[in-house]
Each structure stands twice: as C-alpha cells, then as structure tokens.
Design a protein around this motif. Structure first.
Motif, PDB file in Angstrom:
ATOM      1  N   TYR A   1       0.595  -1.358  -0.168  1.00 45.65           N
ATOM      2  CA  TYR A   1       0.037   0.101  -0.247  1.00 45.65           C
ATOM      3  C   TYR A   1       1.001   1.147  -0.161  1.00 45.65           C
ATOM      4  O   TYR A   1       0.494   2.335  -0.578  1.00 45.65           O
ATOM      5  CB  TYR A   1      -0.787  -0.066   1.321  1.00 45.65           C
ATOM      6  CG  TYR A   1      -2.267   0.774   1.091  1.00 45.65           C
ATOM      7  CD1 TYR A   1      -3.227   0.362   0.449  1.00 45.65           C
ATOM      8  CD2 TYR A   1      -1.942   2.246   1.714  1.00 45.65           C
ATOM      9  CE1 TYR A   1      -4.502   1.187   0.458  1.00 45.65           C
ATOM     10  CE2 TYR A   1      -3.094   2.846   1.757  1.00 45.65           C
ATOM     11  CZ  TYR A   1      -4.554   2.413   1.052  1.00 45.65           C
ATOM     12  OH  TYR A   1      -5.504   3.207   0.928  1.00 45.65           O
TER      13      TYR A   1
ATOM     14  N   ILE B   1       2.439   2.229  -3.573  1.00 46.60           N
ATOM     15  CA  ILE B   1       1.573   2.914  -4.357  1.00 46.60           C
ATOM     16  C   ILE B   1       1.556   4.552  -4.183  1.00 46.60           C
ATOM     17  O   ILE B   1       1.742   5.485  -4.757  1.00 46.60           O
ATOM     18  CB  ILE B   1       0.138   2.328  -4.025  1.00 46.60           C
ATOM     19  CG1 ILE B   1       0.297   0.844  -4.775  1.00 46.60           C
ATOM     20  CG2 ILE B   1      -0.861   3.388  -5.002  1.00 46.60           C
ATOM     21  CD1 ILE B   1      -1.321   0.294  -4.636  1.00 46.60           C
TER      22      ILE B   1
ATOM     23  N   GLU C   1      -3.781  -1.464  -7.417  1.00 47.66           N
ATOM     24  CA  GLU C   1      -3.311  -2.548  -6.334  1.00 47.66           C
ATOM     25  C   GLU C   1      -3.524  -3.982  -7.313  1.00 47.66           C
ATOM     26  O   GLU C   1      -2.539  -4.786  -7.073  1.00 47.66           O
ATOM     27  CB  GLU C   1      -4.424  -2.763  -5.542  1.00 47.66           C
ATOM     28  CG  GLU C   1      -4.431  -1.502  -4.438  1.00 47.66           C
ATOM     29  CD  GLU C   1      -5.359  -1.643  -3.420  1.00 47.66           C
ATOM     30  OE1 GLU C   1      -6.058  -2.990  -3.222  1.00 47.66           O
ATOM     31  OE2 GLU C   1      -5.719  -0.713  -2.491  1.00 47.66           O
TER      32      GLU C   1
ATOM     33  N   TYR D   1       0.106  -5.994  -6.693  1.00 46.32           N
ATOM     34  CA  TYR D   1       0.313  -7.219  -5.867  1.00 46.32           C
ATOM     35  C   TYR D   1       0.815  -8.384  -6.533  1.00 46.32           C
ATOM     36  O   TYR D   1       1.686  -9.227  -6.246  1.00 46.32           O
ATOM     37  CB  TYR D   1      -1.039  -7.549  -5.202  1.00 46.32           C
ATOM     38  CG  TYR D   1      -1.091  -6.441  -3.861  1.00 46.32           C
ATOM     39  CD1 TYR D   1      -0.285  -6.420  -3.033  1.00 46.32           C
ATOM     40  CD2 TYR D   1      -2.188  -5.733  -4.179  1.00 46.32           C
ATOM     41  CE1 TYR D   1      -0.488  -5.756  -1.865  1.00 46.32           C
ATOM     42  CE2 TYR D   1      -2.467  -4.708  -2.975  1.00 46.32           C
ATOM     43  CZ  TYR D   1      -1.479  -4.765  -1.944  1.00 46.32           C
ATOM     44  OH  TYR D   1      -1.915  -3.888  -0.889  1.00 46.32           O
TER      45      TYR D   1
END
Lengths: 109, 109
Positions: free
Chosen positions: A28, A31, A46, A50
């Motif tokens: 997180y 980003i 995301e 990921y």
DNA sequence: ATATTATACCTAGATATTCAAGGTATTGTC
DNA sequence: GACAATACCTTGAATATCTAGGTATAATAT
C-alpha cells in the motif's frame, strides 16, 4: 496507471524495485510513494502491484516479512534481495537503452 | 524488439507515426529506418508493425497508396493524415509525461 | 451506536500488445 | 537453378495491465 496502459508495461517492475532501494516497504505504501516521487504521474493499481510483488518474491528477487503497524494492523513488508538488486541493475540499463532509442528517433532530423 | 518486450508496448505507435512525419514510407522501409534512427536499438518485427499500420489506417490516422519501385516491385506507402498528426501530438506529450515520471522516480534521493 | 472512509491485503477475467512462426510472391545474386 | 533479400500478410501463444470484485480492520463522521 492513468497513463496509456501500454507505456507502463515493462517499467513497473523496475519502478517497484527502485522504491525498495531506499528501504523496505509494504504494498500500500509503495503505491503512495510511487505517486509522490513521480509527482502524481503514476497511480499504480493494486491489481497491478500485488501480482508483481508475488512474482518477484517467487523468483527470490524480494523477501517479505510481516510487521505490526503502530495502529495494530498487520503490514507485509518487502525487502530487496541480492538477486533483486542485480535484476534492478539490468532493468535500469535496459531502460537507459530504450530511453536513448526513443529520444534518438524523436529528435531525428 | 530485442529489448524487453514490455518496454515497447505503448511506444510503438508513437515511433511509427514519428517516422511518417518525415515523409511517406512503406512498411519494410519503416523497420529499417527505425533501426537506423535508433542506432540499432529497435528491431521491430513485421508481426508487430503490420497490425499497427492496419489499425492506424482503419482509424483514419494514416492513408495508403501503392507505388511501383524502380525494381518493379509494388510497395504500399503510408501517409500521415491530419488526424494522425494530432494523435502523434498526444502520444508525444504522453511520452513526455511518462518519461519525466520515470526519471523522477529513478533520481529520487 | 452506526455508517462511512481509509487502510491493507488479495484474485479472476477482460483487454491490449508483442513476438514467433508460419505463409505468399517477386527480384537479385551465386 | 538455388538461395537470399525484398515486401506483404495472419494466427496463436505469451505477457502485462486494468477493472472489478472480495475480505478485514482502524479511524472518523454523523
């Protein structure tokens, strides 16, 4: 990514590895950092990040560990391995080459 | 493309349009010119180029005409349309943005 | 108290792009 | 006469991103 989807292909992995050069981070956070460092040019999704992290970890380019945040939440931190640093070196030199090629074509007269 | 496949995605169209800025060209020639102007960085494959040309023509970004070479062979020349020039402008400004973003991340300290 | 937003992780399916590998045909070279 | 170079094309596999969903906890607003 907000930018032409295609442009991102190939550079996302380099960008992720570059972020981890300055210290361990969790997804997180990457980003947000990527957005900040690129002056809001990059808003990585995301669904993009990921899978990249999982692939890199599977290939031993990254290792991960969980750590509790001050808030009590669990975060999964990623760390560059030696192999990851080598990959980053290759990616950067590929970027250099690609970049110089594009600039040569654009500035041709 | 000889380079990381992913890196090319998104910039190929811009490169093709850029070539045509300096004059009409036929496909086979574009591959050679792109290699030459990029100092051999780009070796675009025919399987990459022809579909791009067809898509651009379908979208009215290019027009084409056939012309006989001095050798007697037929060549299919492509020409930038006004719409194509506009698209090129957009592609270039996207590249600028993308490029500046990557450089910002790479040079972050 | 309760609802909403922000944080934090994840995956499946649609879409886009490149490349490898094939095909057709003509021209030039050995 | 065979082979390489020129010149066009398409199909299928591989790769990468994004959309759109899902789960769950913590903080904030009502």
């Amino acid at each position: 990514m907000k930018l032409d989807k295609g442009l991102m292909a190939g550079s996302s992995t380099m960008l992720v590895l570059t972020l981890l050069e300055s210290g361990d981070m969790y997804g997180y956070q990457m980003i947000e950092e990527l957005s900040r460092r690129s002056n809001q040019v990059f808003q990585m999704q995301e669904g993009t990040l990921y899978p990249i992290l999982h692939t890199l970890e599977k290939g031993k380019y990254l290792s991960s560990y969980e750590q509790q945040a001050p808030t009590g939440r669990m975060r999964k931190y990623y760390k560059l391995t030696r192999k990851g640093r080598e990959l980053l070196g290759e990616k950067k030199s590929e970027w250099e080459k690609f970049h110089s090629g594009v600039e040569a074509v654009l500035s041709f007269s």
